[in-house]
Scaffold this active site. Structure first.
Site, PDB file in Angstrom:
ATOM      1  CB  SER A 126      -0.951   0.073   0.867  1.00  0.00           C
ATOM      2  OG  SER A 126      -1.976   1.230   1.682  1.00  0.00           O
ATOM      3  CE1 TYR A 151      -4.030  -2.327   5.256  1.00  0.00           C
ATOM      4  CE2 TYR A 151      -3.805   0.066   5.392  1.00  0.00           C
ATOM      5  CZ  TYR A 151      -3.615  -1.653   4.801  1.00  0.00           C
ATOM      6  OH  TYR A 151      -3.816  -1.100   3.429  1.00  0.00           O
ATOM      7  CE  LYS A 155      -1.308  -5.135   3.574  1.00  0.00           C
ATOM      8  NZ  LYS A 155      -1.688  -5.981   2.818  1.00  0.00           N
TER       9      LYS A 155
HETATM   10  C1  UD1 Z   1      -6.491   4.758   2.933  1.00  0.00           C
HETATM   11  C2  UD1 Z   1      -4.870   4.037   3.343  1.00  0.00           C
HETATM   12  C3  UD1 Z   1      -4.993   3.175   2.690  1.00  0.00           C
HETATM   13  C4  UD1 Z   1      -5.475   1.364   3.357  1.00  0.00           C
HETATM   14  C5  UD1 Z   1      -6.537   1.837   3.054  1.00  0.00           C
HETATM   15  C6  UD1 Z   1      -7.385   0.761   4.256  1.00  0.00           C
HETATM   16  C7  UD1 Z   1      -3.402   6.085   3.237  1.00  0.00           C
HETATM   17  C8  UD1 Z   1      -2.333   6.940   2.669  1.00  0.00           C
HETATM   18  N1  UD1 Z   1      -4.028   5.162   2.443  1.00  0.00           N
HETATM   19  O1  UD1 Z   1      -7.125   4.807   2.079  1.00  0.00           O
HETATM   20  O2  UD1 Z   1      -3.447   2.543   2.450  1.00  0.00           O
HETATM   21  O3  UD1 Z   1      -5.271   0.347   2.061  1.00  0.00           O
HETATM   22  O4  UD1 Z   1      -6.926   3.372   3.778  1.00  0.00           O
HETATM   23  O5  UD1 Z   1      -9.232   1.688   4.548  1.00  0.00           O
HETATM   24  O6  UD1 Z   1      -3.220   5.798   4.583  1.00  0.00           O
HETATM   25  N2  UD1 Z   1     -12.778  10.844   3.479  1.00  0.00           N
HETATM   26  C9  UD1 Z   1     -14.294  11.545   3.484  1.00  0.00           C
HETATM   27  N3  UD1 Z   1     -15.335  11.033   3.939  1.00  0.00           N
HETATM   28  C10 UD1 Z   1     -15.115   9.262   4.144  1.00  0.00           C
HETATM   29  C11 UD1 Z   1     -13.798   8.974   4.092  1.00  0.00           C
HETATM   30  C12 UD1 Z   1     -12.914   8.844   3.465  1.00  0.00           C
HETATM   31  O7  UD1 Z   1     -13.295  12.343   3.678  1.00  0.00           O
HETATM   32  O8  UD1 Z   1     -16.422   9.615   4.907  1.00  0.00           O
HETATM   33  C13 UD1 Z   1     -11.875  11.220   3.165  1.00  0.00           C
HETATM   34  C14 UD1 Z   1     -10.413  10.812   3.733  1.00  0.00           C
HETATM   35  O9  UD1 Z   1      -9.755  11.968   4.646  1.00  0.00           O
HETATM   36  C15 UD1 Z   1      -9.513  10.987   2.813  1.00  0.00           C
HETATM   37  C16 UD1 Z   1     -10.427   9.881   1.597  1.00  0.00           C
HETATM   38  O10 UD1 Z   1     -11.502  10.476   1.400  1.00  0.00           O
HETATM   39  O11 UD1 Z   1      -8.784  12.316   2.748  1.00  0.00           O
HETATM   40  C17 UD1 Z   1      -9.719   8.795   0.851  1.00  0.00           C
HETATM   41  O12 UD1 Z   1     -10.080   7.943   2.056  1.00  0.00           O
HETATM   42  P1  UD1 Z   1     -10.367   6.474   2.168  1.00  0.00           P
HETATM   43  O13 UD1 Z   1     -11.187   5.708   0.871  1.00  0.00           O
HETATM   44  O14 UD1 Z   1     -10.479   5.953   3.753  1.00  0.00           O
HETATM   45  O15 UD1 Z   1      -8.519   6.059   1.877  1.00  0.00           O
HETATM   46  P2  UD1 Z   1      -7.597   6.715   2.286  1.00  0.00           P
HETATM   47  O16 UD1 Z   1      -7.721   7.260   3.964  1.00  0.00           O
HETATM   48  O17 UD1 Z   1      -6.624   7.252   1.847  1.00  0.00           O
END
Ligand code: UD1
Length: 341
Positions: A126, A151, A155
């Site tokens: 990841s 987590y 990795k």
């Molecule tokens: C994270 C991890 C990734 C992991 C994945 C598994 C990092 C950079 N990435 O991805 O390695 O495999 O989790 O779950 O650590 N967001 C919102 N509202 C929501 C959900 C998300 O605003 O309800 C935003 C988050 O703050 C983020 C983006 O959307 O900025 C993507 O979030 P998400 O889909 O959870 O993925 P990551 O956190 O990037």
């Protein structure tokens, strides 16, 4: 026909990869304990590719069962190891659950590869291993920073366990694929992501909100140092990601890898903000999304997106889908599983 073991093959990325492997002429054997997936996914894989993969249900942390499995299938040529827990928040609350599952299963598999002469493994890693990179887009050579969660640490440790094992067992080869943000579903909407409970990830939360299962999307933070203040990620279509696994497996079985351990970033190279994803979803789906801006989510990085040059040039692979393709497929899948016309 070359036999490939796909651990976690009924899961989200595993199922899409099983389809692409079968489309490419590989024989797929899936091992999954169904802890976060359902047996019906096999029907979906069969419906799309015309072939039902061989399926064995057991837990890879059980060494006796792992060894018995490899004894039963002596012709496996390579492994794609997806099976792992991946919820960042849960891993903070239950670190040992994550270390036991993610690390012990890997140790058992590597042990069996040596014992049963299976030469190659593709490992699901990841972009989380980079933390907040100092320079973007991030290349494979960027330093590995201290992980933000058990987590993420699992990795990092897994990549180290693999590298140490390759030093001791020179007949083994490995490719670690560092995924950015895999999203979307198969264009047929026959398979897709099936999050248990409340989704933690952005795209499933968006589609569930649009489908009426969730009242409102919370956008975590609008005070980041980005053009619109929301965090930036590299969203890659799960089918593009699946196809990269086929290329990686071919590289291993055809011994085209240049080093025993290779690492590739799998992303699109485009950084998109949360608001850009929300806007694109509204446009593609024609649905107005109810959302509000809330505080940052602990542990989130501000921005991360891939330098994909090495994967593009060395693997001859490139993510092809657009954001619109991705979101259209995610929405089609959500509508299908919710019975929305
Ligand atoms: C994270 C991890 C990734 C992991 C994945 C598994 C990092 C950079 N990435 O991805 O390695 O495999 O989790 O779950 O650590 N967001 C919102 N509202 C929501 C959900 C998300 O605003 O309800 C935003 C988050 O703050 C983020 C983006 O959307 O900025 C993507 O979030 P998400 O889909 O959870 O993925 P990551 O956190 O990037």
């Amino acid at each position: 026909m070359k036999q490939i073991l796909v651990t976690g093959g009924t899961g989200y990325i595993g199922s899409h990869t099983a389809v692409e492997l079968q489309n490419a002429g590989f024989e797929v054997i899936i091992v999954d304990n169904l802890s976060n997936s359902s047996i019906e996914v096999l029907d979906g894989i069969e419906e799309i590719s015309g072939i039902r993969p061989v399926f064995e249900q057991f837990d890879l942390i059980d060494k006796e069962k792992v060894d018995a499995f490899f004894g039963k299938y002596p012709n496996i040529e390579a492994i794609i190891h997806f099976a792992a827990f991946k919820a960042v928040g849960e891993s903070v609350a239950l670190p040992l659950k994550y270390y036991r599952n993610n690390l012990v299963s890997l140790v058992n598999i590597l042990d069996a590869m040596d014992q049963f002469n299976v030469p190659g493994i593709v490992f699901s890693s990841s972009c989380t291993v980079y933390g907040q990179p100092e320079s973007l887009p991030v290349t494979e050579n960027a330093p590995i920073l201290k992980a933000n969660s058990p987590y993420g640490n699992s990795k990092q440790i897994s990549e180290e366990i693999i590298q140490d094992t390759l030093v001791a067992c020179p007949k083994l080869n490995a490719i670690a694929l560092r995924y950015f943000n895999p999203v979307g579903a198969h264009p047929t909407a026959i398979i897709g992501e099936l999050p248990l409970g409340v989704p933690q990830n952005l795209v499933p939360f968006i589609t569930q909100t649009a489908a009426g299962l969730r009242n409102q999307l919370s956008i975590f933070g609008s005070d980041y140092d980005t053009p619109d203040g929301t965090a930036i990620r590299d969203y890659i279509h799960v089918v593009d990601l699946a196809k990269a696994h086929v290329v990686a497996v071919k590289r291993l079985v055809e011994s085209k890898n240049k080093k025993p351990f290779e690492v590739f970033n799998l992303g699109t190279g485009n950084g998109l903000s949360v608001l850009e994803v929300v806007d694109a979803f509204e446009r593609v789906s024609g649905q107005k999304l109810n959302y509000k801006i809330v505080d940052r989510r602990p542990g989130d990085v501000e921005k991360v997106y891939a330098d994909t040059t090495f994967a593009n040039e060395e693997l001859g692979w490139k993510a092809e889908s657009t954001l619109d393709d991705i979101l259209a497929s995610a929405w089609k899948w959500e509508k299908k599983i919710r019975g929305i016309e």
